[in-house]
Design an enzyme around this catalytic site. Structure first.
Site, PDB file in Angstrom:
ATOM      1  N   GLU A   1      22.289  71.647  60.124  1.00 41.37           N
ATOM      2  CA  GLU A   1      22.825  70.282  60.301  1.00 41.37           C
ATOM      3  C   GLU A   1      21.679  69.258  60.343  1.00 41.37           C
ATOM      4  OE1 GLU A   1      26.359  69.638  62.529  1.00 41.37           O
ATOM      5  OE2 GLU A   1      27.018  71.704  62.313  1.00 41.37           O
TER       6      GLU A   1
ATOM      7  N   GLY B   1      18.792  71.168  49.938  1.00 42.69           N
ATOM      8  CA  GLY B   1      18.835  71.529  51.363  1.00 42.69           C
ATOM      9  C   GLY B   1      18.710  70.254  52.176  1.00 42.69           C
TER      10      GLY B   1
ATOM     11  N   LEU C   1      28.016  71.875  51.447  1.00 43.64           N
ATOM     12  CA  LEU C   1      27.112  70.813  50.984  1.00 43.64           C
ATOM     13  C   LEU C   1      25.835  71.427  50.405  1.00 43.64           C
ATOM     14  CD1 LEU C   1      26.092  67.814  50.894  1.00 43.64           C
ATOM     15  CD2 LEU C   1      25.350  68.103  53.260  1.00 43.64           C
TER      16      LEU C   1
ATOM     17  N   ARG D   1      12.619  89.707  90.858  1.00 44.47           N
ATOM     18  CA  ARG D   1      11.434  90.445  90.419  1.00 44.47           C
ATOM     19  C   ARG D   1      10.244  90.171  91.335  1.00 44.47           C
ATOM     20  NH1 ARG D   1       8.761  94.307  87.452  1.00 44.47           N
ATOM     21  NH2 ARG D   1       6.884  93.479  86.475  1.00 44.47           N
TER      22      ARG D   1
ATOM     23  N   PHE E   1      32.137  73.992  55.349  1.00 39.33           N
ATOM     24  CA  PHE E   1      31.578  72.738  54.822  1.00 39.33           C
ATOM     25  C   PHE E   1      30.550  73.133  53.774  1.00 39.33           C
ATOM     26  CE2 PHE E   1      28.267  69.328  55.590  1.00 39.33           C
ATOM     27  CZ  PHE E   1      29.033  68.223  55.254  1.00 39.33           C
TER      28      PHE E   1
ATOM     29  N   ILE F   1      26.524  78.939  53.560  1.00 42.80           N
ATOM     30  CA  ILE F   1      27.728  78.238  54.012  1.00 42.80           C
ATOM     31  C   ILE F   1      28.366  79.012  55.171  1.00 42.80           C
ATOM     32  CG2 ILE F   1      29.972  77.306  53.305  1.00 42.80           C
ATOM     33  CD1 ILE F   1      27.403  75.958  52.008  1.00 42.80           C
TER      34      ILE F   1
HETATM   35  N1  COS Z   1      26.588  57.354  57.728  1.00 38.96           N
HETATM   36  C1  COS Z   1      27.110  56.612  56.725  1.00 38.96           C
HETATM   37  N2  COS Z   1      26.465  56.409  55.556  1.00 38.96           N
HETATM   38  C2  COS Z   1      25.248  56.946  55.406  1.00 38.96           C
HETATM   39  C3  COS Z   1      24.649  57.726  56.423  1.00 38.96           C
HETATM   40  C4  COS Z   1      25.367  57.920  57.624  1.00 38.96           C
HETATM   41  N3  COS Z   1      24.866  58.649  58.618  1.00 38.96           N
HETATM   42  N4  COS Z   1      23.454  58.162  55.991  1.00 38.96           N
HETATM   43  C5  COS Z   1      23.287  57.660  54.762  1.00 38.96           C
HETATM   44  N5  COS Z   1      24.374  56.947  54.408  1.00 38.96           N
HETATM   45  C6  COS Z   1      24.599  56.201  53.167  1.00 38.96           C
HETATM   46  C7  COS Z   1      23.503  55.131  53.040  1.00 38.96           C
HETATM   47  O1  COS Z   1      23.895  53.944  53.686  1.00 38.96           O
HETATM   48  C8  COS Z   1      23.423  54.951  51.551  1.00 38.96           C
HETATM   49  O2  COS Z   1      24.477  54.114  51.119  1.00 38.96           O
HETATM   50  P1  COS Z   1      24.252  52.995  49.969  1.00 38.96           P
HETATM   51  O3  COS Z   1      23.882  53.777  48.746  1.00 38.96           O
HETATM   52  O4  COS Z   1      25.583  52.326  49.866  1.00 38.96           O
HETATM   53  O5  COS Z   1      23.148  52.127  50.455  1.00 38.96           O
HETATM   54  C9  COS Z   1      23.684  56.340  51.009  1.00 38.96           C
HETATM   55  O6  COS Z   1      24.393  57.035  52.039  1.00 38.96           O
HETATM   56  C10 COS Z   1      22.429  57.094  50.677  1.00 38.96           C
HETATM   57  O7  COS Z   1      21.656  57.170  51.854  1.00 38.96           O
HETATM   58  P2  COS Z   1      20.083  57.359  51.867  1.00 38.96           P
HETATM   59  O8  COS Z   1      19.450  56.427  50.880  1.00 38.96           O
HETATM   60  O9  COS Z   1      19.621  57.276  53.263  1.00 38.96           O
HETATM   61  O10 COS Z   1      19.963  58.853  51.319  1.00 38.96           O
HETATM   62  P3  COS Z   1      18.692  59.756  51.143  1.00 38.96           P
HETATM   63  O11 COS Z   1      18.926  60.606  49.986  1.00 38.96           O
HETATM   64  O12 COS Z   1      17.439  58.958  51.226  1.00 38.96           O
HETATM   65  O13 COS Z   1      18.653  60.751  52.426  1.00 38.96           O
HETATM   66  C11 COS Z   1      19.050  61.988  54.394  1.00 38.96           C
HETATM   67  C12 COS Z   1      19.414  60.814  53.479  1.00 38.96           C
HETATM   68  C13 COS Z   1      17.685  62.596  54.168  1.00 38.96           C
HETATM   69  C14 COS Z   1      19.111  61.417  55.780  1.00 38.96           C
HETATM   70  C15 COS Z   1      20.166  63.029  54.150  1.00 38.96           C
HETATM   71  O14 COS Z   1      19.991  63.603  52.875  1.00 38.96           O
HETATM   72  C16 COS Z   1      20.239  64.113  55.181  1.00 38.96           C
HETATM   73  O15 COS Z   1      20.770  63.906  56.280  1.00 38.96           O
HETATM   74  N6  COS Z   1      19.757  65.312  54.836  1.00 38.96           N
HETATM   75  C17 COS Z   1      19.926  66.466  55.652  1.00 38.96           C
HETATM   76  C18 COS Z   1      21.201  67.109  55.296  1.00 38.96           C
HETATM   77  C19 COS Z   1      21.616  68.122  56.287  1.00 38.96           C
HETATM   78  O16 COS Z   1      21.745  67.845  57.466  1.00 38.96           O
HETATM   79  N7  COS Z   1      21.856  69.308  55.795  1.00 38.96           N
HETATM   80  C20 COS Z   1      22.267  70.366  56.629  1.00 38.96           C
HETATM   81  C21 COS Z   1      23.190  71.216  55.890  1.00 38.96           C
HETATM   82  S1  COS Z   1      24.814  70.885  56.185  1.00 38.96           S
HETATM   83  S2  COS Z   1      25.178  72.099  57.672  1.00 38.96           S
END
Ligand code: COS
Length: 382
Positions: free
Chosen positions: A363, A130, A124, A268, A122, A156
């Site tokens: 995650e 990050g 991302l 122990r 995955f 990754i």
């Molecule tokens: N399920 C479905 N849709 C989602 C969602 C979810 N869990 N979370 C967000 N969305 C959608 C929102 O509804 C929004 O949609 P609209 O634009 O249509 O309103 C869009 O995605 C953007 O969401 P949001 O405004 O919440 O995004 P942000 O940039 O503010 O941040 C966080 C979201 C911080 C929660 C996100 O970036 C995140 O989870 N970051 C961590 C990433 C991560 O876990 N990385 C680990 C590496 S991968 S192993």
């Protein structure tokens, strides 16, 4: 569809035995060599571990989320590096395809993913994206019937073994946030795709993370997953699910550590009696057990809600936050109960202490989970 109770028990028993008999005896060796022996990976494939979550029609076991979390708990009873070998196939590497793929994409890739013939990753995270994963800079420019990918991904998991990447890339640079991002299925063998050397890490040796570089990689347009601009939502939904799985694994590691603590404290002797007789030791065991049971109840309840079709963004974040922080505290107490032996490599406690540290980071960090929980709670009005 859920397994009948007998089949479910057989599966859980089979995984428990595999962990106890085949994985635990070699966990120190795997950490030392930073590699899982090929024959063990072969046994994982035979057991169906690569396809736990892949629908049965594509050759997987098609487990429910609750069943997958129960298996995750069993897998947590040994070095979590083992789980990583197939963890991306079960979770973040395959679920975008399972949830958003079209029939042709699923038919092409899922059977190989389920069997473990194809390892998935995955992609991302980037150097500048990050926690702020909507800030993805990797570009995907449309050129006729292909998209041309340029950019770099970081940390990754399984990239060095992957045959297929789910890559989040920006298709619309005019939209700065998640709305400009699309998801792509990118085979490893496309020209211009290269994978860096595995990073040296704090723990979970045997599991690997690498950079992935895209230089003019021409990806057929038919490999786009979902609609253009939907990639960020694909990623978020994949992560909602992944967070439940990780929370299950955290519970398993905690249960393992608690069992190790009980065994050690019973054996122990200090001040003429077993450590287990001392109430200050008992207090640490009691705290660890209580927290572990609470995490287990939370993760299984959240998984059942997901299986029932409910949105579990909040519950998944809460499970991941609580379980990963919990196992950190349990591992810390385990070092304390083992004393000097907890700090010495031979006992394996310090290894697990290092191994579990990443659960609070990948995650989604604990702070990201807090942010998601707070937002969702406010959205729900309480
Ligand atoms: N399920 C479905 N849709 C989602 C969602 C979810 N869990 N979370 C967000 N969305 C959608 C929102 O509804 C929004 O949609 P609209 O634009 O249509 O309103 C869009 O995605 C953007 O969401 P949001 O405004 O919440 O995004 P942000 O940039 O503010 O941040 C966080 C979201 C911080 C929660 C996100 O970036 C995140 O989870 N970051 C961590 C990433 C991560 O876990 N990385 C680990 C590496 S991968 S192993």
């Amino acid at each position: 569809m859920a397994l009948d109770p007998e089949t479910r028990d057989q599966l859980i028993d089979g995984v428990r035995r595999f962990v106890a008999e085949r994985l635990r005896p070699i966990e120190a060796q795997v950490a030392e060599n930073d590699a899982i022996p090929d024959h063990i990976v072969g046994e994982m494939r035979e057991l169906g571990l690569f396809g736990l979550s892949i629908p049965e029609e594509y050759g997987g076991l098609g487990l429910t989320m609750e069943e997958e979390c129960l298996v995750g708990i069993e897998l947590g009873r040994t070095s979590p590096a083992f789980r990583s070998a197939f963890g991306t196939n079960v979770g973040i590497g395959s679920q975008g395809l399972v949830m958003f793929g079209n029939d042709a994409q699923k038919a092409k890739w899922l059977p190989g993913i389920a069997s473990g013939e194809i390892v998935t990753s995955f992609a991302l995270t980037e150097p500048e994206a990050g926690s702020d994963s909507a800030a993805v800079q990797t570009r995907a420019r449309r050129d006729g019937d292909v998209y041309v990918l340029d950019g770099a991904k970081r940390y990754i998991t399984n990239a060095n073994k992957a045959g297929l990447f789910t890559v989040m890339a920006r298709t619309n640079p005019d939209i700065k946030g998640g709305g400009g991002v699309s998801a792509f299925l990118v085979p490893r063998d496309l020209p211009g795709l290269s994978v860096g050397k595995p990073e040296k890490k704090m723990g979970q040796q045997g599991a690997h993370i690498c950079d992935v570089i895209f230089e003019g990689v021409r990806v057929p347009a038919e490999n786009r997953l979902g609609a253009e601009g939907e990639g960020f939502k694909v990623a978020m939904q994949v992560l909602d699910r992944g967070r439940l799985h990780i929370a299950g694994v955290c519970v398993g590691v905690a249960e393992r550590l608690i069992a190790d603590c009980v065994a050690y404290a019973s054996e122990r002797k200090q001040f003429g009696q077993a450590l287990a007789n001392f109430q200050l030791i008992q207090a640490m065991i009691a705290d660890s057990k209580t927290e572990s049971l609470a995490a287990k109840a939370l993760v299984l309840d959240s998984a059942r809600k997901r299986d029932a079709g409910e949105g579990v963004t909040l519950e998944a974040a809460a499970s991941k936050l609580f379980a990963s922080e919990m196992v950190g505290r349990v591992a810390d107490r385990a070092v304390q109960i083992f004393g000097g032996a907890g700090y010495v490599a031979d006992y394996g406690i310090e290894r697990l202490y290092r191994d579990v540290r990443i659960f609070r980071i990948y995650e989604g960090t604990s702070q990201i989970q807090q942010l998601v929980i707070a937002r969702e709670t406010m959205k729900r009005g309480g």
